[in-house]
Design a protein around this motif. Structure first.
Motif, PDB file in Angstrom:
ATOM      1  N   PRO A 173       0.826  -1.205   0.000  1.00  0.00           N
ATOM      2  CA  PRO A 173       0.000   0.000   0.000  1.00  0.00           C
ATOM      3  C   PRO A 173       0.862   1.257   0.000  1.00  0.00           C
ATOM      4  N   THR A 174       0.289   2.344  -0.529  1.00  0.00           N
ATOM      5  CA  THR A 174       1.007   3.610  -0.511  1.00  0.00           C
ATOM      6  C   THR A 174       1.052   4.152   0.918  1.00  0.00           C
ATOM      7  N   SER A 175      -0.067   4.023   1.623  1.00  0.00           N
ATOM      8  CA  SER A 175      -0.074   4.398   3.035  1.00  0.00           C
ATOM      9  C   SER A 175      -1.198   3.665   3.744  1.00  0.00           C
ATOM     10  N   GLY A 176      -1.178   3.696   5.065  1.00  0.00           N
ATOM     11  CA  GLY A 176      -2.226   3.039   5.830  1.00  0.00           C
ATOM     12  C   GLY A 176      -1.700   1.854   6.620  1.00  0.00           C
ATOM     13  N   VAL A 177      -2.552   1.354   7.513  1.00  0.00           N
ATOM     14  CA  VAL A 177      -2.158   0.253   8.388  1.00  0.00           C
ATOM     15  C   VAL A 177      -3.102  -0.924   8.164  1.00  0.00           C
ATOM     16  N   ILE A 178      -2.519  -2.127   8.098  1.00  0.00           N
ATOM     17  CA  ILE A 178      -3.332  -3.342   7.963  1.00  0.00           C
ATOM     18  C   ILE A 178      -2.953  -4.303   9.077  1.00  0.00           C
ATOM     19  N   LYS A 179      -3.944  -4.734   9.821  1.00  0.00           N
ATOM     20  CA  LYS A 179      -3.670  -5.708  10.875  1.00  0.00           C
ATOM     21  C   LYS A 179      -4.441  -6.981  10.600  1.00  0.00           C
ATOM     22  N   ILE A 180      -3.739  -8.109  10.687  1.00  0.00           N
ATOM     23  CA  ILE A 180      -4.401  -9.409  10.596  1.00  0.00           C
ATOM     24  C   ILE A 180      -4.213 -10.099  11.942  1.00  0.00           C
ATOM     25  N   ASN A 181      -5.297 -10.551  12.531  1.00  0.00           N
ATOM     26  CA  ASN A 181      -5.258 -11.119  13.888  1.00  0.00           C
ATOM     27  C   ASN A 181      -4.504 -10.213  14.858  1.00  0.00           C
ATOM     28  N   GLY A 182      -4.718  -8.910  14.704  1.00  0.00           N
ATOM     29  CA  GLY A 182      -4.120  -7.948  15.625  1.00  0.00           C
ATOM     30  C   GLY A 182      -2.679  -7.572  15.330  1.00  0.00           C
ATOM     31  N   GLN A 183      -2.051  -8.244  14.326  1.00  0.00           N
ATOM     32  CA  GLN A 183      -0.651  -7.946  14.018  1.00  0.00           C
ATOM     33  C   GLN A 183      -0.555  -7.022  12.817  1.00  0.00           C
ATOM     34  N   ASP A 184       0.245  -5.972  12.967  1.00  0.00           N
ATOM     35  CA  ASP A 184       0.493  -5.060  11.854  1.00  0.00           C
ATOM     36  C   ASP A 184       1.364  -5.780  10.825  1.00  0.00           C
ATOM     37  N   VAL A 185       0.805  -6.070   9.648  1.00  0.00           N
ATOM     38  CA  VAL A 185       1.547  -6.896   8.679  1.00  0.00           C
ATOM     39  C   VAL A 185       2.810  -6.222   8.160  1.00  0.00           C
ATOM     40  N   ALA A 186       2.819  -4.882   8.165  1.00  0.00           N
ATOM     41  CA  ALA A 186       4.017  -4.180   7.683  1.00  0.00           C
ATOM     42  C   ALA A 186       5.206  -4.421   8.599  1.00  0.00           C
ATOM     43  N   LYS A 187       4.932  -4.775   9.855  1.00  0.00           N
ATOM     44  CA  LYS A 187       6.030  -4.946  10.822  1.00  0.00           C
ATOM     45  C   LYS A 187       6.490  -6.404  10.919  1.00  0.00           C
ATOM     46  N   LEU A 188       5.829  -7.291  10.155  1.00  0.00           N
ATOM     47  CA  LEU A 188       6.203  -8.707  10.233  1.00  0.00           C
ATOM     48  C   LEU A 188       7.430  -8.982   9.371  1.00  0.00           C
TER      49      LEU A 188
END
Ligand SMILES: Nc1ncnc2c1ncn2[C@@H]1O[C@H](COP(=O)(O)OP(=O)(O)O)[C@@H](O)[C@H]1O
Ligand SMILES: [Mg+2]
Lengths: 263, 253
Positions: B56-71
């Motif tokens: 994504p260009t910007s924004g936050v996505i969480k799957i099962n509470g985890q921020d996927v960008a930080k995985l």
């Protein structure tokens, strides 16, 4: 004066753009190959995919590659005879065929055939997978597509095209022998002796090195073009053409460079 | 409420083309959320952003509470195994037969031994009303409805928490569509799997959704439950549901 300057700046602008475009594609190709190799050398290893590609490249390419080599060897012997017989230099024919096959024609012909046959099918296959979301499906099924699709092809290409080159050398020389002995009535024992005497290990090895470089380039290009193709079936067709044309040009260009470097 | 997916202010542009412009949505555990919108409105892009297939260009996505960008790459692959995806065209692997396709995620993702993976794959094929007679067929030998079923079996093979359905009924006849809708309801409701679906098939929408979001010009412009959908007088929703040519939607959608 002013208009000359404007023309010049337009011209320079174009050259600059071309050059930047060229650098950008070299950059993304390099990145692509680093990603593929890094993915490939870290476990787990997908042996089955590697084996499948090995069979594709090493076995199913043999007929086309062998046939071109055979006819080229035959035709070259005839051509040399037509030229050399004017100077009664027919005895040089076996060694000319030997040198030409091992240093130049073996690697270049094998590579061009592989580019047409395998480079094209790699791009078409991977491109189709791309536009039908099969590559996305690999990823969401938690398989690294670089490891699964790209690395096996690059690896086997790099190691098996030299093998095809070797086969090419042998069959080409054999083609020359057949024409020389059975059509031009050379003495068989002499022909074989002349051939063997002109065999130089480095000639053969340099041809194999060329083969490895060409194999790497063809498969890298084949995968890269497929991987970044877009726009449905038409896009895949375009990518396939691009793949064959670019790798053929790269083969001829690199052949020049490598010949300088190796001799 | 526990959310399986949280999307906050998600935007995505391709060059100068802004496809998604600040999308926020939350999907609860066990819920079936359906995104509707015209062709080319960015529905597939939205799902691919959530799955991490498109950055994504910007924004936050969480799957099962985890921020996927930080995985990490590894954690991301693990998270993806919790997500089953039914792609728009099925996306079955052409070079593999049905059973190899269905067991793919088990063998390569979960490292299940082949024999056991095939056994599970056969169970999943049965769950979508197919039997072992199709196991050795290749995708090119399947009809449209059959390949959708196989793709569905592959999507549920790894027992995911969340399934994504990208236009599951597009291109199918009404009866086959009905069957696929039933299978989707079965997979989600009976197995308790959360679902994010994309569709512009109204029938399917009524059938499979708990909650609906309408995507228009890069934003979710209306959101509500299945019941609210049919009751609302929001002009966009009314036009979309009734398929009127005249209304607030412009033809560019
Ligand atoms: N990889 C991409 N590169 C450039 N544009 C894209 C890409 N993927 C999608 N788009 C554009 O984004 C828009 C939305 O596409 P998509 O999400 O597939 O629509 P749909 O709602 O029908 O699923 C389209 O206009 C499409 O052209
Ligand atoms: Mg779509």
């Amino acid at each position: 004066m002013g208009s000359h300057f404007a023309e010049l700046s337009v011209f320079l602008d174009r050259i600059g753009r071309l050059f930047i475009g060229f650098l950008a594609s070299i950059g993304s190709l390099t990145l692509f190959s680093i990603k593929a190799i890094w993915a490939g050398i870290t476990p787990p290893y997908y042996w089955k995919q590697i084996l499948q590609q090995a069979v594709q490249i090493g076995y199913f390419s043999l007929p086309v590659v062998g046939m071109t080599a055979l006819f080229t060897g035959m035709a070259m012997t005839l051509q040399c005879y037509a030229g050399f017989s004017e100077f009664t230099a027919e005895n040089a024919i076996p060694s000319v065929v030997m040198i030409a096959m091992t240093r130049e024609l073996g690697p270049v012909l094998a590579a061009l055939m592989v580019a047409g046959r395998l480079g094209a099918s790699m791009t078409a296959e991977i491109g189709t997978m791309k536009v039908t979301e099969q590559i996305d499906a690999l990823t969401t099924l938690s398989v690294n597509s670089y490891k699964y699709l790209v690395f096996p092809r690059i690896l086997t290409g790099t190691f098996l095209v030299p093998f095809l080159v070797l086969i090419d050398d042998i069959i080409g020389i054999l083609g020359g022998y057949l024409v020389g002995v059975y059509y031009l009535n050379f003495n068989a024992a002499n022909y074989i002796r002349n051939t063997l005497e002109s065999m130089v290990t480095w000639d053969i090895v340099s041809g194999l090195i060329k083969g490895a470089v060409f194999g790497f380039v063809i498969c890298l290009m084949g995968c890269y073009q497929g991987y970044f193709s877009k726009g449905g079936a038409e896009g895949v067709g375009r990518a396939t053409t691009n793949s064959v044309v670019t790798s053929s040009i790269m083969i001829l260009l690199l052949d020049g460079i490598l010949t300088f470097a190796l001799f | 409420m526990e959310y399986v997916i949280e999307v906050e202010n998600l935007s995505k542009s391709f060059g100068s083309k802004e496809v998604l412009q600040g999308i926020s949505m939350k999907i609860g555990r066990g819920e079936s959320y359906v995104v509707i919108g015209g062709s080319g409105s960015g529905k597939s892009v939205l799902v691919k952003c959530i799955l991490g297939l498109i950055e994504p260009t910007s924004g936050v996505i969480k799957i099962n509470g985890q921020d996927v960008a930080k995985l990490s790459q590894k954690e991301l692959f693990k998270t993806r195994l919790k997500c089953g995806v039914l792609y728009q065209g099925g996306a079955l692997f052409d070079s593999l037969n049905v059973i190899e396709n269905v067991s793919f995620g088990l063998i390569y993702g979960l490292q299940v031994p082949q024999k056991e993976a095939y056994k599970i794959a056969l169970e999943k094929l049965e769950a979508v009303d197919l039997d072992e007679t199709v196991a050795k067929l290749y995708p090119s030998e399947l009809s449209g409805g059959m390949s959708k079923r196989v793709a569905l079996a592959r999507a549920i093979a790894t027992d995911p928490d969340i399934i994504f359905f990208d236009e599951p009924t597009t291109g199918l006849d009404p009866i086959t569509s009905g069957i696929i809708n039933d299978l989707i309801v079965r997979c989600t409701k009976e197995m308790g799997i959360s679902a994010v679906s994309i569709t512009h098939d109204i029938n399917s929408l009524k059938h499979i959704s708990d909650r609906v979001g309408l995507l228009f010009k890069g934003k979710i412009i209306w959101e509500g439950t299945n019941k609210e959908l049919l009751a609302t007088d929001n002009p966009y929703v009314v036009q979309f549901i009734n398929g009127n040519a005249e209304g607030p939607f412009t033809t560019q959608g």
